[in-house]
Motif scaffolding. Structure first.
Motif, PDB file in Angstrom:
ATOM      1  N   VAL A 236      46.007  -5.788  21.165  1.00  0.00           N
ATOM      2  CA  VAL A 236      46.035  -7.228  20.703  1.00  0.00           C
ATOM      3  C   VAL A 236      47.034  -7.556  21.132  1.00  0.00           C
ATOM      4  CG1 VAL A 236      44.656  -7.255  18.756  1.00  0.00           C
ATOM      5  CG2 VAL A 236      47.003  -7.412  18.494  1.00  0.00           C
ATOM      6  N   ARG A 237      47.461  -9.013  22.104  1.00  0.00           N
ATOM      7  CA  ARG A 237      48.786  -9.734  22.806  1.00  0.00           C
ATOM      8  C   ARG A 237      48.401 -11.368  22.296  1.00  0.00           C
ATOM      9  NH1 ARG A 237      52.119  -8.585  26.483  1.00  0.00           N
ATOM     10  NH2 ARG A 237      50.371  -6.428  27.445  1.00  0.00           N
ATOM     11  N   PHE A 238      49.554 -11.480  21.491  1.00  0.00           N
ATOM     12  CA  PHE A 238      49.587 -13.059  20.727  1.00  0.00           C
ATOM     13  C   PHE A 238      50.026 -14.283  21.915  1.00  0.00           C
ATOM     14  CE2 PHE A 238      48.702  -9.567  17.051  1.00  0.00           C
ATOM     15  CZ  PHE A 238      47.753 -10.244  16.980  1.00  0.00           C
ATOM     16  N   ARG A 239      50.027 -14.648  21.987  1.00  0.00           N
ATOM     17  CA  ARG A 239      51.058 -16.266  22.744  1.00  0.00           C
ATOM     18  C   ARG A 239      51.968 -16.261  22.162  1.00  0.00           C
ATOM     19  NH1 ARG A 239      49.178 -18.635  27.234  1.00  0.00           N
ATOM     20  NH2 ARG A 239      51.327 -18.575  27.155  1.00  0.00           N
ATOM     21  N   SER A 240      52.548 -16.709  23.100  1.00  0.00           N
ATOM     22  CA  SER A 240      53.914 -17.227  22.192  1.00  0.00           C
ATOM     23  C   SER A 240      55.023 -17.620  22.935  1.00  0.00           C
ATOM     24  CB  SER A 240      54.802 -16.075  20.847  1.00  0.00           C
ATOM     25  OG  SER A 240      55.411 -14.566  21.884  1.00  0.00           O
ATOM     26  N   ARG A 241      55.470 -18.083  22.247  1.00  0.00           N
ATOM     27  CA  ARG A 241      57.167 -18.978  22.624  1.00  0.00           C
ATOM     28  C   ARG A 241      58.847 -18.422  22.881  1.00  0.00           C
ATOM     29  NH1 ARG A 241      55.217 -24.786  20.640  1.00  0.00           N
ATOM     30  NH2 ARG A 241      54.609 -23.252  19.099  1.00  0.00           N
ATOM     31  N   SER A 242      58.291 -17.148  21.644  1.00  0.00           N
ATOM     32  CA  SER A 242      59.996 -17.513  20.779  1.00  0.00           C
ATOM     33  C   SER A 242      59.467 -15.967  20.138  1.00  0.00           C
ATOM     34  CB  SER A 242      60.292 -18.073  20.429  1.00  0.00           C
ATOM     35  OG  SER A 242      59.684 -18.681  19.121  1.00  0.00           O
TER      36      SER A 242
ATOM     37  N   ILE B 112      41.739  -3.646  25.705  1.00  0.00           N
ATOM     38  CA  ILE B 112      42.365  -4.743  25.417  1.00  0.00           C
ATOM     39  C   ILE B 112      41.531  -6.063  25.371  1.00  0.00           C
ATOM     40  CG2 ILE B 112      44.322  -5.610  26.521  1.00  0.00           C
ATOM     41  CD1 ILE B 112      44.617  -3.369  28.071  1.00  0.00           C
ATOM     42  N   THR B 113      41.861  -6.615  24.000  1.00  0.00           N
ATOM     43  CA  THR B 113      41.400  -7.865  23.787  1.00  0.00           C
ATOM     44  C   THR B 113      41.468  -8.881  24.718  1.00  0.00           C
ATOM     45  OG1 THR B 113      42.345  -8.766  22.133  1.00  0.00           O
ATOM     46  CG2 THR B 113      41.266  -7.196  21.942  1.00  0.00           C
ATOM     47  N   GLU B 114      41.363 -10.371  24.627  1.00  0.00           N
ATOM     48  CA  GLU B 114      41.460 -11.503  25.490  1.00  0.00           C
ATOM     49  C   GLU B 114      43.309 -12.220  24.471  1.00  0.00           C
ATOM     50  OE1 GLU B 114      37.287 -12.415  24.995  1.00  0.00           O
ATOM     51  OE2 GLU B 114      38.737 -11.390  23.554  1.00  0.00           O
ATOM     52  N   PRO B 115      43.692 -12.530  24.782  1.00  0.00           N
ATOM     53  CA  PRO B 115      45.271 -13.091  24.481  1.00  0.00           C
ATOM     54  C   PRO B 115      44.873 -14.082  23.155  1.00  0.00           C
ATOM     55  CG  PRO B 115      45.230 -13.404  26.966  1.00  0.00           C
ATOM     56  CD  PRO B 115      43.657 -13.221  26.475  1.00  0.00           C
ATOM     57  N   LEU B 116      45.379 -13.532  22.175  1.00  0.00           N
ATOM     58  CA  LEU B 116      44.503 -14.446  21.354  1.00  0.00           C
ATOM     59  C   LEU B 116      46.383 -15.772  20.130  1.00  0.00           C
ATOM     60  CD1 LEU B 116      44.000 -11.033  18.971  1.00  0.00           C
ATOM     61  CD2 LEU B 116      42.474 -12.581  20.584  1.00  0.00           C
ATOM     62  N   TYR B 117      46.002 -15.995  19.638  1.00  0.00           N
ATOM     63  CA  TYR B 117      46.533 -16.892  19.104  1.00  0.00           C
ATOM     64  C   TYR B 117      45.682 -17.882  17.496  1.00  0.00           C
ATOM     65  CZ  TYR B 117      50.259 -21.039  18.213  1.00  0.00           C
ATOM     66  OH  TYR B 117      51.358 -21.926  17.524  1.00  0.00           O
TER      67      TYR B 117
END
Length: 301
Positions: free
Chosen positions: A275-281, A233-238
């Motif tokens: 992967v897990r992406f940071r997001s606001r919507s 599991i990777t670090e959070p991504l953007y």
């Protein structure tokens, strides 16, 4: 990637997920399917006690129902339970559910399994929490038989035995991949001896090489010669330069810089990354997924 919305632990859930639902899940799954993501994953908890609800929340969709719903609106993306606490259920019950899911999805199931950690959950269902490790070991062995090609599978163990009981439909896949989740010594040993894959749970990069080396040693000592799929599991991504605080641990920047950082996992012996992406919507999430697929993923392999 692990699906958002279907599990809402405060450790990783974004605020927008609280008000999201089936339509949002469906759109995210369609984007993943079109963009070439390898799999979508869904978690498993039956019930959360009050003492843990503040951190874990009580939002945990059922993985079989969730993945079956998404199977009907996608075409190629694989469907992973990450992870199913299969020791909470009789293996014939789990086999019926997951064989049907594999059948309906055209052979897209990956069965991720783990021991579980919520004691009250086990107690409510009448399962011995202290014995959850041995229970999981035997359940995996029983599921190997129950999810095989035979209409009338047979298994004899200390806790479970069955024969002369037919189950159809059978899975499309002749051998359902079983990936074992967890990073404890017992989980690594279980993955080495019984798994087709290993899903480490939150190991930082610095610890992965030693864990992978131990996994391979244990597998060799057990005489298992089949290849094993090693994950991380990777670090959070953007993807790109965010104009908001995405957190200290988040990897962000230009696609080539992200790709270079993520290629380090392959150098350690990792075969697939979650992967897990940071997001606001939801829209920002699907934009991130599309950007990753187009500009980062092609430079990983």
């Amino acid at each position: 990637m692990q699906l958002p919305i279907q599990s809402q632990s405060t450790i990783y859930a974004e605020p927008w997920e609280t008000g999201a639902g089936a339509e949002d899940l469906a759109e995210i799954a369609r984007v993943a399917d079109r963009a070439g993501f390898a799999y979508l994953a869904s978690c498993d908890h039956v019930a959360i006690p009050r003492r843990l609800a503040g951190a874990m929340s009580t939002v945990w969709y059922d993985p079989v129902a969730t993945l079956s719903y998404l199977a009907g609106i996608t075409e190629r993306v694989l469907l992973l339970s990450h992870v199913a606490v299969v020791g909470l259920r009789h293996p014939l019950l789990s086999a019926k559910q997951y064989a049907t899911l594999d059948h309906l999805s055209g052979g897209r199931l990956i069965l991720g399994v783990g021991a579980g950690h919520v004691q009250e959950e086990f107690e409510a269902l009448g399962v011995d929490f202290a014995a959850r490790g041995p229970v999981l070991d035997e359940t995996i062995d029983a599921l190997r038989a129950a999810l095989g090609p035979e209409e009338y599978p047979e298994f004899t163990g200390e806790r479970f035995s069955f024969s002369g009981l037919g189950q159809r439909p059978r899975p499309v896949q002749r051998r359902i991949p079983i990936w074992v989740g967890g990073s404890s010594p017992a989980a690594v040993r279980r993955a080495a001896v019984r798994g087709d894959g290993w899903l480490p749970q939150g190991d930082p990069r610095g610890k992965l090489p030693a864990q992978i080396a131990r996994l391979r040693t244990l597998r060799e000592e057990a005489g298992v010669t089949d290849p094993i799929e090693i994950g991380a599991i990777t670090e959070p991504l953007y993807v790109g330069e965010p104009d908001w605080d995405t957190g200290r641990r988040t990897l962000n920047g230009k696609p080539d810089a992200l790709a270079e950082s993520l290629r380090a996992y392959a150098a350690m012996g990792v075969h697939q990354i979650q992967v897990r992406f940071r997001s606001r919507s939801r829209t920002e999430l699907t934009d991130q997924m599309a950007a990753f697929a187009a500009d980062v993923a092609p430079h990983l392999n």
